[in-house]
Motif scaffolding. Structure first.
Motif, short mmCIF file in Angstrom:
data_model
loop_
_atom_site.label_atom_id
_atom_site.label_comp_id
_atom_site.label_asym_id
_atom_site.label_seq_id
_atom_site.Cartn_x
_atom_site.Cartn_y
_atom_site.Cartn_z
N MET A 46 5.30 -4.45 1.86
CA MET A 46 4.45 -4.27 0.68
C MET A 46 4.42 -5.58 -0.09
N THR A 47 3.57 -5.70 -1.04
CA THR A 47 3.44 -6.93 -1.81
C THR A 47 4.79 -7.32 -2.41
N MET A 101 -0.07 2.44 -2.36
CA MET A 101 0.25 1.02 -2.59
C MET A 101 -0.08 0.15 -1.38
N ASN A 102 -0.75 0.73 -0.40
CA ASN A 102 -1.12 0.00 0.82
C ASN A 102 0.10 -0.55 1.57
N VAL A 103 1.14 0.25 1.62
CA VAL A 103 2.33 -0.12 2.38
C VAL A 103 1.97 -0.14 3.86
#
Length: 99
Positions: free
Chosen positions: A67-68, A42-44
């Protein structure tokens, strides 16, 4: 006494490097691997807040998990063995540490 050194996890493959782990450690790794893999997928982003604090064979540090749409600010405490490898890890946070 162990000294603090920076530890950086670049991706979940770094976590995958366990050689000849005892059965209990391997079982714990297998249970937590999906959590860490999903976080990296999740591209944390992890951002350290301040300097780690060391005492004896333990190190504690505060960081942000970004995160988003969400940020969590836990404090992690790692206990290291005589070889400097993690033997236990605890993370502390509550709803007050989430935004």
């Amino acid at each position: 006494m162990l000294s603090c050194i920076p530890v950086h996890i670049h991706n979940h493959n770094t976590i995958s490097r366990i050689a000849a782990a005892p059965a209990a450690m391997l079982a714990a790794y297998q249970r937590t691997k999906p959590f860490y893999k999903s976080a990296f997928d999740m591209n944390v982003k992890l951002e350290l807040n301040g300097k780690p604090r060391c005492a004896g064979n333990s190190v504690a540090f505060s960081f942000d998990v970004v995160m988003t749409g969400m940020k969590i600010s836990p404090i992690d405490v790692f206990e290291l063995n005589a070889d400097g490898k993690v033997q236990s890890m605890k993370a502390y946070w509550s709803a007050d540490n989430m935004s």
